[in-house]
Design an enzyme around this catalytic site. Sequence first.
Site, mmCIF file in Angstrom:
data_model
loop_
_atom_site.group_PDB
_atom_site.id
_atom_site.type_symbol
_atom_site.label_atom_id
_atom_site.label_comp_id
_atom_site.label_asym_id
_atom_site.label_seq_id
_atom_site.Cartn_x
_atom_site.Cartn_y
_atom_site.Cartn_z
ATOM 1 N N SER A 73 -14.354 -35.708 8.852
ATOM 2 C CA SER A 73 -14.119 -36.604 10.002
ATOM 3 C C SER A 73 -14.229 -38.085 9.676
ATOM 4 C CB SER A 73 -15.036 -36.237 11.166
ATOM 5 O OG SER A 73 -14.738 -34.929 11.619
ATOM 6 N N HIS A 120 -12.811 -26.084 -1.617
ATOM 7 C CA HIS A 120 -12.809 -26.600 -0.245
ATOM 8 C C HIS A 120 -13.315 -25.503 0.694
ATOM 9 C CE1 HIS A 120 -11.482 -28.179 3.589
ATOM 10 N NE2 HIS A 120 -11.376 -29.356 2.998
ATOM 11 N N ASN A 142 -6.244 -35.436 1.766
ATOM 12 C CA ASN A 142 -6.009 -33.990 1.709
ATOM 13 C C ASN A 142 -5.102 -33.629 2.880
ATOM 14 O OD1 ASN A 142 -6.082 -31.254 1.502
ATOM 15 N ND2 ASN A 142 -8.253 -31.017 2.001
ATOM 16 N N LYS A 176 -3.529 -30.950 3.447
ATOM 17 C CA LYS A 176 -3.615 -29.533 3.836
ATOM 18 C C LYS A 176 -2.210 -28.967 4.079
ATOM 19 C CE LYS A 176 -8.195 -30.560 5.542
ATOM 20 N NZ LYS A 176 -9.298 -30.285 6.446
ATOM 21 N N GLU A 193 -12.463 -24.577 3.522
ATOM 22 C CA GLU A 193 -11.423 -23.747 4.153
ATOM 23 C C GLU A 193 -11.001 -22.621 3.210
ATOM 24 O OE1 GLU A 193 -8.773 -26.956 5.190
ATOM 25 O OE2 GLU A 193 -10.202 -27.599 6.715
ATOM 26 N N GLU A 251 -18.985 -32.253 1.613
ATOM 27 C CA GLU A 251 -18.266 -32.092 2.874
ATOM 28 C C GLU A 251 -19.021 -31.111 3.772
ATOM 29 O OE1 GLU A 251 -13.837 -33.164 2.311
ATOM 30 O OE2 GLU A 251 -14.055 -31.049 1.883
ATOM 31 N N GLY A 299 -12.849 -31.687 10.168
ATOM 32 C CA GLY A 299 -11.831 -31.486 11.212
ATOM 33 C C GLY A 299 -12.388 -31.393 12.617
HETATM 34 P P1 PGA Z 1 -11.171 -34.077 7.987
HETATM 35 O O1 PGA Z 1 -10.992 -33.153 6.695
HETATM 36 O O2 PGA Z 1 -11.107 -35.509 7.532
HETATM 37 O O3 PGA Z 1 -10.036 -33.698 8.893
HETATM 38 O O4 PGA Z 1 -12.493 -33.744 8.574
HETATM 39 C C1 PGA Z 1 -11.641 -33.468 5.490
HETATM 40 C C2 PGA Z 1 -11.423 -32.378 4.476
HETATM 41 O O5 PGA Z 1 -11.152 -31.242 4.863
HETATM 42 O O6 PGA Z 1 -11.500 -32.626 3.263
#
Ligand code: PGA
Length: 252
Positions: A216, A98, A9, A11, A100, A170, A176
């Site tokens: 992460s 997601h 992903n 982003k 976000e 998640e 993140g």
């Molecule tokens: P990350 O993001 O690996 O940076 O934690 C995962 C995601 O948002 O799907």
Amino acid sequence: MKKNIVLANWKMNFDFHETTSFIRNLLKFFYDQNINHKKKIILAPSFPFLHISNQIVQGTKLKIAAQNVHHMEKGTYTGEVSALMLSSIGIYNVIIGHSERRTLCFETGNILLNKIKISIKYGFNIFLCIGETDEERKKNEHFNVIRQQLEDTVFHFSVEKIRFFYIAYEPIWAIGTGKIATIEQIQNMHCFIRSLFLNKYGESISNKLYILYGGSINHVNAKEIFLQKDVDGGIIGNCSLEFSKFLKIIQF
Ligand code: PGA
């Protein structure tokens, strides 16, 4: 046995050059090393680069996903991208829900349900993200929160539609942040999610269901996570932006 899925992903990070060169380098690596990768790899670039990305991967095993799709089919929605538009350029994978987007773009309830309905109509594979906050976990509410998120989305659909879904657990506190969930927390939640599908749709569906972990994941911890019984792959954010680290993740 199911083939693990790794979904990158990206982003709102890579521009045109970064997107296309990453994909070309990945394909070159497979070709040079004569590697038949053991995982199903899906890359999720930003909207403007989906078309070119999809053209680059034609005839290879790499797949491309959209990071989002609008919840209405067509019309006066300035700046939005519809399922029809995605399917017209051959995109059939989409990330929905997601965290976000749930928090920053207020996507909940009917919006998510409509996105799912439209995605099913167009035959998309839906990577449906669910996850609890730090506070919810501390209050020991995480299992209830996940059950509710499934009831609000995928559990609205009949058994024939479940093949469109890939569930991505998640935990929001792990996205993140570099704060990875423990192996026990991951396996326990994945096992719980599978048991909910077992109760609702039966054994065959629950066994076949892909449940990915995201939050992460990196080149060091990925291997152990992917080895868990109920983990069928992962969504990778930060670590998918670094070519050498991503290579390690997909080669485990
Ligand atoms: P990350 O993001 O690996 O940076 O934690 C995962 C995601 O948002 O799907």
